[in-house]
Design an enzyme around this catalytic site. Structure first.
Site, PDB file in Angstrom:
ATOM      1  N   HIS A 193       0.872  -1.178   0.000  1.00 11.37           N
ATOM      2  CA  HIS A 193       0.000   0.000   0.000  1.00 11.37           C
ATOM      3  C   HIS A 193       0.912   1.231   0.000  1.00 11.37           C
ATOM      4  CE1 HIS A 193      -2.872   2.886   1.790  1.00 11.37           C
ATOM      5  NE2 HIS A 193      -3.836   2.043   1.452  1.00 11.37           N
ATOM      6  N   ASP A 212       2.865  -4.766   8.090  1.00 18.98           N
ATOM      7  CA  ASP A 212       1.657  -3.952   7.945  1.00 18.98           C
ATOM      8  C   ASP A 212       0.456  -4.890   8.013  1.00 18.98           C
ATOM      9  OD1 ASP A 212      -0.555  -2.593   7.048  1.00 18.98           O
ATOM     10  OD2 ASP A 212       0.281  -2.053   5.096  1.00 18.98           O
ATOM     11  N   GLN A 258      -4.880  -5.143   6.902  1.00 15.74           N
ATOM     12  CA  GLN A 258      -5.899  -6.047   6.365  1.00 15.74           C
ATOM     13  C   GLN A 258      -5.919  -7.386   7.091  1.00 15.74           C
ATOM     14  OE1 GLN A 258      -8.159  -5.200   4.256  1.00 15.74           O
ATOM     15  NE2 GLN A 258      -7.282  -3.248   3.645  1.00 15.74           N
ATOM     16  N   LYS A 312     -10.607  -0.845  10.400  1.00 19.52           N
ATOM     17  CA  LYS A 312     -10.730  -2.040   9.559  1.00 19.52           C
ATOM     18  C   LYS A 312     -11.056  -3.275  10.411  1.00 19.52           C
ATOM     19  CE  LYS A 312      -7.499  -0.391   6.018  1.00 19.52           C
ATOM     20  NZ  LYS A 312      -8.317   0.289   5.034  1.00 19.52           N
ATOM     21  N   CYS A 342      -4.839   2.544  -3.613  1.00 21.34           N
ATOM     22  CA  CYS A 342      -3.583   3.033  -3.009  1.00 21.34           C
ATOM     23  C   CYS A 342      -2.436   2.060  -3.232  1.00 21.34           C
ATOM     24  CB  CYS A 342      -3.745   3.324  -1.517  1.00 21.34           C
ATOM     25  SG  CYS A 342      -4.899   4.646  -1.180  1.00 21.34           S
TER      26      CYS A 342
END
Lengths: 150, 421
Positions: free
Chosen positions: B138, B215, B218, B241, B379
């Site tokens: 991202h 990261d 998600q 999220k 993104c």
């Protein structure tokens, strides 16, 4: 006709699948590139200016129905017009797309561009319809930097 | 009712993942109609919807508890501080970190990465050094490192991916070397759905003494995350999220690393004492939390974690996997449709293009049917370039989605094809 049907009416889809003046213009003396990072739409507008008149115009690029069909209709609309007239058409077109819902607009200069009136019901798609016009104006002003709708 | 009471009400009525109809009842937004059609929400990778218990927690906080944390001696401040810190404990448990001091509240995953880049990065990365990321990152895991590289004269190296959207691990092995100072990698790709082999990535990096940031924006809502098993040094995620409020998230960092790092921002709460001559910084995690934090957001996130964990993650995973399989099968029946992201290890994401039809036209037509998907580059512009597409349409799943949602999507796509026929 629903808002969606008006947006994707046959004539708009026809300009999308068979865009007019969709070519790199031989002998162009002005050009500019436009980019809409939101959609990934890219366009190059080519102009042949003779004595302040848009003698010929072409465009290339990829994008959604609205961006491509508008570019196609735009080239038909500005061909043979004086530079200032082309800018005035852009203003009328812009006013049509950003008018308050349900209100009238001045269609005097618009001709076939009027078929895109329904885009005003989809505010997020207005950018798609004005990208080619911003690019045209940049070409008229001989700006070399890529114009962006953002 | 305090937050702990709110979590109790969830515990008293633990919904089962099989009972989707009842779970959907917990999400008031899902009952709404859009353009006269029932809402089909398939944009969960952008943000997830909030269960009533999270909304109630925010209202309750502002109605009965609002005050500043770590400051007052009065009742409200004590309550707010207790709930704020208990949210930190919930995050620590969710990620299986060893100590609450390893959990730093941020605005979200983006700020988490920026925190590490700014603090650890500036301290440890110099001229000629290299940072490794991947081709599926991202923008939030690209740009902070580019800024750092530019400032320090360091170099960004990128692990390539194959046509299925999987990392080329041999290339990763070749990129690792004595110049590598950090690896920063996505756990679950937002535009492809690929689940990366984090344990292996960490092990390889650690063999060079290189720390790894993951990261997890998600991953956290879809996969079990155990930072100690993964072995990673930093892990970041966003609350919104994970069915929590926007503007709140967290960084996990190994205490030993965090301890040695300089502060990210200066201000109140991050200090022990201040004179004009010298400032002593606060201990972990407060050293990294300057200024009044998003207290309501943190407590709301705590409520979201209670709700989410009560559903039982293994059941969520199994259910979402089934849904993804069903969606993949249904979409594959559309001849002109190409799925972007077909990794063997995959979760939650159905990213696709349809020949001759721009993603935004797909998005507009689906919206008129009440179906919310994301269209664009998500993104991840380098991913779009890698697959040679300007944009994709992306349906992203959560546990409250159903096969009926997938059926609605396929029906909506039939309408798209009909308009373009």
């Amino acid at each position: 006709m629903s808002q969606l049907e008006e947006l994707y009416q046959e004539i708009v889809l026809e300009h999308y699948s068979r865009p007019r003046n969709f070519k790199k213009l031989e002998g162009a003396n002005r050009s500019a590139q436009g980019y809409n990072p939101f959609c990934g739409d890219k366009i190059t507008v080519y102009l042949k200016i003779e004595d302040g008149v848009i003698a010929d115009v072409g465009f290339q690029g990829s994008g959604c129905v609205i961006s491509k069909a508008t570019a196609s209709l735009m080239t038909e609309s500005v061909k043979g017009k004086r530079q200032e007239e082309a800018v005035e058409i852009f203003h009328s077109f812009h006013n049509m797309l950003t008018r308050p819902p349900g209100s009238d607009f001045d269609n005097e200069r618009l001709g076939d561009l009027e078929i895109l009136a329904g885009v005003s019901e989809f505010p997020i798609r207005v950018k798609c319809a004005v990208l080619c016009w911003h690019t045209l104006r940049a070409a008229l002003e001989q700006k070399h930097q890529t114009v962006s709708t953002e | 009712m305090t937050n702990s009471a709110a979590s109790k009400s969830v515990a008293e009525r633990p919904p089962l993942i099989q009972d989707i109809a009842r779970i959907r009842e917990d999400f008031p937004i899902l009952k709404q109609t859009v353009h006269g059609k029932p809402l089909v929400y398939l944009d969960n990778a952008a943000t997830t919807q909030k269960p009533q218990v999270v909304i109630d927690t925010l209202v309750r906080y502002y109605t009965t508890e609002n005050s500043n944390v770590h400051r007052g001696v009065h009742y409200l401040s004590e309550q707010a501080t207790q709930d704020y810190e208990s949210a930190r404990t919930k995050i620590r448990r969710l990620l299986n970190a060893s100590d609450d001091c390893e959990i730093i509240f941020t605005r979200g995953a983006t700020e988490g990465i920026n925190l590490v880049a700014h603090s650890y990065g500036r301290q440890h990365i110099g001229e000629g050094d290299e940072i490794i990321i991947s081709a599926m990152e991202h923008h939030s895991n690209i740009v902070p490192w580019q800024i750092l590289c530019q400032e320090k004269g360091a170099r960004l190296r990128v692990i390539p991916i194959n046509d299925d959207g999987e990392l080329l691990m041999d290339d990763y092995a070749k990129l690792l070397g004595h110049r590598t100072k950090l690896v920063s990698i996505v756990h679950l790709s937002n535009s492809l759905g690929t689940i990366n082999p984090i344990e292996q990535i960490v092990e390889m990096a650690h063999s060079y003494g290189v720390p790894v940031l993951v990261d997890g924006a998600q991953a956290v809502p879809h996969l079990p995350v155990d930072v100690r098993r993964l072995g990673c040094d930093f892990y970041v995620f966003s609350g919104h999220k994970l069915f929590g409020p926007t503007g709140i998230g967290a960084v996990y960092g190994r205490a030993e690393l965090l301890d040695s790092m300089p502060p990210y921002q200066g201000g109140g709460d991050m200090i022990k004492s201040v004179t004009f001559e010298k400032t002593l910084y606060n201990s972990l995690p407060y050293k990294f939390e300057a200024g009044t934090p998003n207290i309501a957001g943190a407590i709301g996130l705590g409520a979201a974690i209670d709700y989410f964990t009560a559903l039982e993650l293994d059941k969520i995973c199994a259910y979402e996997h089934e849904l993804l399989k069903y969606g993949t099968k249904r979409l594959s029946t559309i001849g002109s449709l190409r799925l972007i992201g077909t990794a063997r290890e995959k979760a939650g994401i159905l990213s696709f293009v349809i020949e001759g039809i721009h993603a935004h036209d797909i998005g507009t037509i689906l919206d008129s049917e009440g179906i919310a998907i994301r269209t664009g580059h998500h993104c991840t512009q380098p991913v779009m370039d890698r697959f040679g597409v300007p944009a994709t349409a992306r349906a992203s799943l959560a546990f409250y989605n159903t096969k009926a949602d997938i059926d609605a999507l396929v029906k909506g796509l039939d309408r798209v094809l009909e308009i373009f026929s």
